[in-house]
Structure formats: structure tokens, C-alpha cells
Design a protein around this motif. Structure first.
Motif, PDB file in Angstrom:
ATOM      1  N   ALA A 170       0.833  -1.215   0.000  1.00  0.00           N
ATOM      2  CA  ALA A 170       0.000   0.000   0.000  1.00  0.00           C
ATOM      3  C   ALA A 170       0.864   1.260   0.000  1.00  0.00           C
ATOM      4  CB  ALA A 170      -0.927  -0.011   1.210  1.00  0.00           C
ATOM      5  N   GLN A 171       2.005   1.197   0.666  1.00  0.00           N
ATOM      6  CA  GLN A 171       2.897   2.350   0.715  1.00  0.00           C
ATOM      7  C   GLN A 171       3.663   2.525  -0.593  1.00  0.00           C
ATOM      8  OE1 GLN A 171       5.429   2.333   4.192  1.00  0.00           O
ATOM      9  NE2 GLN A 171       6.802   3.890   3.349  1.00  0.00           N
ATOM     10  N   ALA A 172       3.900   1.425  -1.283  1.00  0.00           N
ATOM     11  CA  ALA A 172       4.693   1.481  -2.515  1.00  0.00           C
ATOM     12  C   ALA A 172       3.843   1.647  -3.771  1.00  0.00           C
ATOM     13  CB  ALA A 172       5.539   0.216  -2.641  1.00  0.00           C
ATOM     14  N   ARG A 173       2.550   1.375  -3.672  1.00  0.00           N
ATOM     15  CA  ARG A 173       1.701   1.265  -4.864  1.00  0.00           C
ATOM     16  C   ARG A 173       1.780   2.472  -5.793  1.00  0.00           C
ATOM     17  NH1 ARG A 173      -3.111   0.056  -2.569  1.00  0.00           N
ATOM     18  NH2 ARG A 173      -3.359   2.268  -2.087  1.00  0.00           N
ATOM     19  N   ASP A 174       1.566   3.668  -5.279  1.00  0.00           N
ATOM     20  CA  ASP A 174       1.549   4.852  -6.137  1.00  0.00           C
ATOM     21  C   ASP A 174       2.917   5.100  -6.769  1.00  0.00           C
ATOM     22  OD1 ASP A 174      -1.086   5.173  -5.510  1.00  0.00           O
ATOM     23  OD2 ASP A 174      -0.766   6.777  -4.043  1.00  0.00           O
ATOM     24  N   ARG A 175       3.974   4.830  -6.013  1.00  0.00           N
ATOM     25  CA  ARG A 175       5.308   5.038  -6.544  1.00  0.00           C
ATOM     26  C   ARG A 175       5.622   4.025  -7.639  1.00  0.00           C
ATOM     27  NH1 ARG A 175       8.842   5.336  -1.172  1.00  0.00           N
ATOM     28  NH2 ARG A 175      10.541   5.577  -2.678  1.00  0.00           N
ATOM     29  N   LEU A 176       5.129   2.812  -7.484  1.00  0.00           N
ATOM     30  CA  LEU A 176       5.308   1.813  -8.528  1.00  0.00           C
ATOM     31  C   LEU A 176       4.541   2.198  -9.782  1.00  0.00           C
ATOM     32  CD1 LEU A 176       5.007  -1.450  -6.388  1.00  0.00           C
ATOM     33  CD2 LEU A 176       7.105  -0.448  -7.322  1.00  0.00           C
ATOM     34  N   ALA A 177       3.343   2.708  -9.584  1.00  0.00           N
ATOM     35  CA  ALA A 177       2.542   3.138 -10.733  1.00  0.00           C
ATOM     36  C   ALA A 177       3.246   4.256 -11.491  1.00  0.00           C
ATOM     37  CB  ALA A 177       1.159   3.590 -10.268  1.00  0.00           C
ATOM     38  N   ALA A 178       3.878   5.167 -10.740  1.00  0.00           N
ATOM     39  CA  ALA A 178       4.618   6.261 -11.383  1.00  0.00           C
ATOM     40  C   ALA A 178       5.800   5.739 -12.189  1.00  0.00           C
ATOM     41  CB  ALA A 178       5.101   7.253 -10.324  1.00  0.00           C
ATOM     42  N   LEU A 179       6.283   4.559 -11.823  1.00  0.00           N
ATOM     43  CA  LEU A 179       7.382   3.931 -12.565  1.00  0.00           C
ATOM     44  C   LEU A 179       6.878   3.075 -13.724  1.00  0.00           C
ATOM     45  CD1 LEU A 179       9.503   2.774  -9.488  1.00  0.00           C
ATOM     46  CD2 LEU A 179      10.152   4.571 -11.119  1.00  0.00           C
ATOM     47  N   GLY A 180       5.554   3.037 -13.896  1.00  0.00           N
ATOM     48  CA  GLY A 180       4.974   2.246 -14.975  1.00  0.00           C
ATOM     49  C   GLY A 180       4.693   0.813 -14.592  1.00  0.00           C
ATOM     50  N   ILE A 181       4.758   0.504 -13.306  1.00  0.00           N
ATOM     51  CA  ILE A 181       4.511  -0.857 -12.831  1.00  0.00           C
ATOM     52  C   ILE A 181       3.068  -0.953 -12.358  1.00  0.00           C
ATOM     53  CG2 ILE A 181       5.203  -2.630 -11.181  1.00  0.00           C
ATOM     54  CD1 ILE A 181       7.956  -1.335 -11.074  1.00  0.00           C
ATOM     55  N   GLU A 182       2.201  -1.461 -13.213  1.00  0.00           N
ATOM     56  CA  GLU A 182       0.778  -1.547 -12.894  1.00  0.00           C
ATOM     57  C   GLU A 182       0.229  -2.874 -13.415  1.00  0.00           C
ATOM     58  OE1 GLU A 182      -1.360   2.603 -12.958  1.00  0.00           O
ATOM     59  OE2 GLU A 182      -0.138   2.427 -14.772  1.00  0.00           O
ATOM     60  N   GLY A 183      -0.866  -3.300 -12.818  1.00  0.00           N
ATOM     61  CA  GLY A 183      -1.485  -4.540 -13.276  1.00  0.00           C
ATOM     62  C   GLY A 183      -2.044  -5.339 -12.120  1.00  0.00           C
ATOM     63  N   ASP A 184      -2.717  -6.439 -12.466  1.00  0.00           N
ATOM     64  CA  ASP A 184      -3.396  -7.243 -11.459  1.00  0.00           C
ATOM     65  C   ASP A 184      -2.430  -7.895 -10.477  1.00  0.00           C
ATOM     66  OD1 ASP A 184      -5.761  -6.589 -12.668  1.00  0.00           O
ATOM     67  OD2 ASP A 184      -5.859  -8.427 -13.871  1.00  0.00           O
ATOM     68  N   ARG A 185      -1.212  -8.159 -10.916  1.00  0.00           N
ATOM     69  CA  ARG A 185      -0.284  -8.922 -10.073  1.00  0.00           C
ATOM     70  C   ARG A 185       0.866  -8.066  -9.551  1.00  0.00           C
ATOM     71  NH1 ARG A 185       0.444 -14.963 -12.206  1.00  0.00           N
ATOM     72  NH2 ARG A 185       0.544 -15.217  -9.944  1.00  0.00           N
ATOM     73  N   THR A 186       0.649  -6.744  -9.526  1.00  0.00           N
ATOM     74  CA  THR A 186       1.693  -5.842  -9.072  1.00  0.00           C
ATOM     75  C   THR A 186       2.040  -6.084  -7.607  1.00  0.00           C
ATOM     76  OG1 THR A 186       0.880  -4.173 -10.616  1.00  0.00           O
ATOM     77  CG2 THR A 186       2.383  -3.420  -8.912  1.00  0.00           C
ATOM     78  N   GLU A 187       1.036  -6.331  -6.788  1.00  0.00           N
ATOM     79  CA  GLU A 187       1.310  -6.571  -5.373  1.00  0.00           C
ATOM     80  C   GLU A 187       2.149  -7.830  -5.192  1.00  0.00           C
ATOM     81  OE1 GLU A 187      -0.917  -6.863  -1.010  1.00  0.00           O
ATOM     82  OE2 GLU A 187      -2.116  -6.691  -2.855  1.00  0.00           O
ATOM     83  N   GLU A 188       1.823  -8.889  -5.959  1.00  0.00           N
ATOM     84  CA  GLU A 188       2.619 -10.114  -5.872  1.00  0.00           C
ATOM     85  C   GLU A 188       4.068  -9.845  -6.275  1.00  0.00           C
ATOM     86  OE1 GLU A 188       0.765 -13.833  -7.434  1.00  0.00           O
ATOM     87  OE2 GLU A 188      -0.874 -12.453  -7.961  1.00  0.00           O
ATOM     88  N   LEU A 189       4.236  -9.043  -7.324  1.00  0.00           N
ATOM     89  CA  LEU A 189       5.592  -8.708  -7.767  1.00  0.00           C
ATOM     90  C   LEU A 189       6.347  -7.984  -6.659  1.00  0.00           C
ATOM     91  CD1 LEU A 189       7.675  -8.432 -10.188  1.00  0.00           C
ATOM     92  CD2 LEU A 189       6.793  -6.101 -10.368  1.00  0.00           C
TER      93      LEU A 189
END
Length: 457
Positions: A330-349
Motif C-alpha cells: 500500500a505504501q509502494a503502490r503509487d510510486r510503482l505506478a509512477a514507474l509504470g509498474i501496474e497490473g493485477d499482479r503488481t502486489e505479488e511482484l
């Protein structure tokens, strides 16, 4: 009483880890005592102060998690300083002086030659109204000095006069005013020096506690005298040790060394920076503290060393890794999205790779490996190609889970007779292109059977 502290940088450069340490000490002190934190820009030096530096300071403090209750600019408070100066003039403790810088330097050298302390001799107090009128007619403009209360009746008969306070860091502190020159509070052009504006602002803003660098200890003796001359209550004072670079050099805004902006651009976590900046040079162990509230709980200004401490950015790396390895999705989600890391399995990654990251941005490496194929860093040696090709033929059917990796490698081990590194390393290189990284048990379900077969050599 509400505790009110302040951080008063001059916007003449980007704030660095040294003055940020002072901001953090004040912020944590306010946080710990349910107080208020004021950001106050010492921007009366209009030639060197720039709005871009003030804006960058606000952004840097926000990134660290420091939230001022108000933001002030000294350049907008000149009438308040004018009124305070008139109060001191009326009391006879702010007096005009007409010496040039060259004349003052000659007087200083003469005193040294006579083995006298190189302090101002108060010659301007001997000037008559006629003398001052003549000097001004010649084009001279006065600078104004504060008459230190270091005498009984005759200002030319200076006597030892001790100013004491119980320092929040050092305990009992003493400054002898007899060893100091009357400080200049107003320049020839009518602008005010920090020594004066800081005091006036502290009084006007109701500052209760001042925490700053121990290079201000002597200055505190002077400012206490000015505060008392203005009839105000002296705040509690604390002086913390200064930070140097790893090589022992002073940290300067002009060089840009160890600026908060540069540390942020290098991918360090704000709490890694805050943890090291606050805990280094104290009796506390330097550990990665997850949030400001937790840091405030262990924060104690009295635990600070008196000697300077060296700040080495390399020490941030371990703290940074510790914070990232424990960082929830939850803390990393927005920052990952800003890096282009999005999708159904982003949390697993994220949960799979965070234990191998030094920076959040490093997640891009593993995102690309999972999504696009192995990195090109490592290649299989010829003797392993046939082994890996045969191993891929033993991949279990889907659905896949974390147990799939063990099922697969058990089958490969039974078929090939390989075990340990000769078994696992070729498979890792084939799947990721790297010799180290996250647990393949976690990565394999992200690749899926089809994605894994696509990596068969």
C-alpha cells in the motif's frame, strides 16, 4: 503552555543534511510535546536570497514529513524590526557607529599588538552630536551596534558579565559578555542582521524553545541580552553538534554537497535520511525507523554528543534497504505506478522482489524481467544449455503456486542427478538473466507456464 519551535534557514541555496538535522530536531521536539513548528525564512539579504531556494526547502521538508504550522518570510516583516530597533534606540542601547571596515580592521590590529582582546572599543559612544553631523555631512552612514550589558556604570570599563542558561543538550552553559564586541544589528544601508531579526521574530512568534547548531552558543549569550533589553522572556535553548562530510569537511549550501534534493534524486527513502540525520552522533543506535512518530519516541536532544559527527551517504544504504524490505505494498503502490509498474499482479511482484531492492526504483528491473524476458547480464555456458533445455521439458502443469518451484526442481534433480548450485544457478540464469535475486519460488508463478517456456534456450 504550547511549545513552539522554529527552523529559520536562509534561502541562499538548497538545504543540506546539516541544516536539515536542525529542522528534524525541532520537528521531533514539537511532535513529541504536541507543539508547533514554524518555518521562517531569513531572507533579508535580498541579493543572495532566491524564491526558488525557498520553494525547494518547502518541498524538501514536505518530502521528509515535516509539516509547518505556518511559513514566514523575514523580508515581509521589516516594520516589526523597525519598531524594535526604535525601542532599543530609545533605551540607549542601540548606538550609531561610523567606522569603515578598513578603520575597524586597523583598530583590531592595534588592540592585538597591545595584547588586548580584538573587540570593538566603543569609540562611537564618544562622538558628540556635532561629530555625528559632520561625519554624515561627509557622506558617511552609520551602522548600529547593540550595547552589551557587560559593565556597571562606565561602558568603557568592561567587567566579566556571565550569561547562563540550562541548555537542552549540554546542560549548564555560560557566556562571558566581556569577551565579545557589541554586535552590529543594523547595516549602513539600513538592513538588519540575523542576530537581531531572529530575536525579534522569536519574541513576536512566541517561540518557546530554540534548538540549533552549537556554533551559535556564543551568539546565544548576545541574543539573550537583546531579548532582555526588549523586555521579553528568554526561550529554552538547545545546541546540537554539527555534521561534517565523511572526510570531516564542513557541509555548505553553496557546494550543494549532501543536499536533501540530491539524496531524494538518488532514491533514498525520507525516513532513511531522517533516521541517520537524527540518530548519528547520539547515544541511540542508528537504525531505520519507519515513521516520524516512532522516531519521536526515541528522540532525546540530551543524548546528543558535543563533538561533530560525520555523515556518510554510504551509511544510508543499509537503512534504505531495511525500510524497503519491510515496506507494505500500500505504501509502494503509487510510486510503482509512477514507474509504470501496474497490473493485477503488481502486489505479488512487489512482495516477491522488495527483499532484493536497494531503491524502490530497482523494482523496474524485475518488472521488465517478468514482463519482457531475462536480463542480458549473464549467459548460460554451453555445458548447461542442454541441461536447462531438458529441465524445461519437466515443467509441471498449471495452476502454479509457490510450491511449483520445488516440484519442478525435485523432478529435474531426479532426472539429471544435479543438486545444489549446479542445479539452481543455470535455471536462475535462464529465467532471469542474473545470478542472484528474489526467491524463484515467488517469481515462477508471476511468469506462468507459458512465460517460463518462452525462456527455454
Amino acid at each position: 503552555m504550547t511549545i513552539i519551535v522554529r527552523f529559520a534557514p536562509s534561502p541562499t541555496g538548497y538545504i543540506h543534511i546539516g541544516n536539515t538535522r536542525i529542522a528534524l530536531f525541532n520537528w521531533l521536539f514539537a511532535l513529541k510535546n504536541n507543539g508547533q513548528f514554524i518555518l521562517r525564512f531569513d531572507d533579508t539579504d535580498t541579493a543572495r536570497s532566491k524564491a526558488e531556494y525557498a520553494e525547494a526547502t518547502i518541498a524538501d521538508l514536505e518530502w521528509l514529513g515535516i509539516d509547518p504550522v505556518r511559513i514566514e518570510h523575514q523580508s515581509k516583516r521589516i516594520p516589526i524590526y523597525d519598531a524594535a530597533a526604535e525601542t532599543l534606540k530609545a533605551a540607549g542601547v542601540l548606538y550609531p557607529c561610523y567606522e569603515t571596515a578598513e578603520e575597524l580592521e586597523r583598530k583590531r590590529k592595534l588592540r592585538l599588538a597591545r595584547r588586548l582582546p580584538p573587540i570593538y572599543g566603543r569609540d562611537a559612544l564618544k562622538l558628540t552630536d556635532a561629530d555625528r553631523a559632520k561625519l554624515e555631512a561627509e557622506g558617511r552612514r552609520p551602522h548600529w551596534r547593540f550595547l552589551l550589558p557587560n559593565f556597571k556604570e562606565d561602558p568603557f570599563s568592561v567587567a566579566r558579565t556571565e550569561v547562563h542558561w540550562d541548555d537542552l543538550v549540554h546542560g549548564r552553559e555560560t557566556v562571558d559578555l566581556a569577551s565579545l564586541s557589541d554586535p552590529v544589528l543594523v547595516r549602513e544601508d539600513g538592513t538588519y542582521l540575523y542576530t537581531f531579526t531572529s530575536v525579534v521574530d522569536d519574541i513576536d512568534m512566541g517561540i518557546t524553545h530554540i534548538i540549533r547548531g552549537n556554533d551559535h552558543i556564543t551568539n546565544s549569550g548576545v541574543q539573550i541580552s537583546i531579548i532582555e533589553a526588549l523586555g521579553a522572556k528568554v526561550p529554552e535553548l538547545g545546541h546540537i553538534n554539527l555534521l561534517t562530510t565523511a572526510s570531516g569537511e564542513g557541509i555548505s549550501k553553496r557546494t550543494g554537497a549532501l543536499s536533501i534534493g540530491s539524496l531524494r534524486r538518488d532514491g533514498y527513502e525520507p525516513m532513511a535520511v531522517a533516521s541517520l540525520a537524527v540518530l548519528i552522533g547520539t547515544s541511540e543506535s542508528v537504525v531505520a525507523v519507519p515513521d516520524m512518530g516512532s522516531l519521536a519516541e526515541i528522540f532525546d536532544p540530551a543524548a546528543t554528543s558535543k563533538s561533530a559527527s560525520k555523515f556518510d551517504p554510504a551509511d544510508l544504504d543499509a537503512l534504505n534497504r531495511a525500510l524497503i524490505h519491510a515496506m507494505p505494498y500500500a505504501q509502494a503502490r503509487d510510486r510503482l505506478a509512477a514507474l509504470g509498474i501496474e497490473g493485477d499482479r503488481t502486489e505479488e511482484l512487489w512482495l516477491a522482489v522488495r527483499g532484493n531492492l536497494s531503491r524502490v526504483s530497482d523494482a523496474v528491473i524485475w518488472w521488465n524481467i517478468v514482463k519482457n524476458g531475462p536480463a542480458s547480464d549473464e549467459q548460460l555456458v554451453e555445458e548447461d544449455r542442454d541441461f536447462v533445455r531438458a529441465a524445461f521439458d519437466l515443467l509441471p502443469p498449471e495452476p502454479w503456486s509457490r510450491d511449483t518451484w520445488k516440484q519442478w526442481t525435485d523432478a529435474v534433480k531426479a532426472e539429471s542427478g544435479r543438486k545444489g548450485k549446479p542445479l539452481f544457478m543455470p535455471l536462475r540464469i535462464a529465467l532471469t538473466g542474473l545470478t542472484s535475486g528474489p526467491e524463484l519460488a515467488d517469481l515462477l508463478p508471476l511468469l506462468g507456464r507459458e512465460g517460463t517456456l518462452a525462456r527455454q534456450p
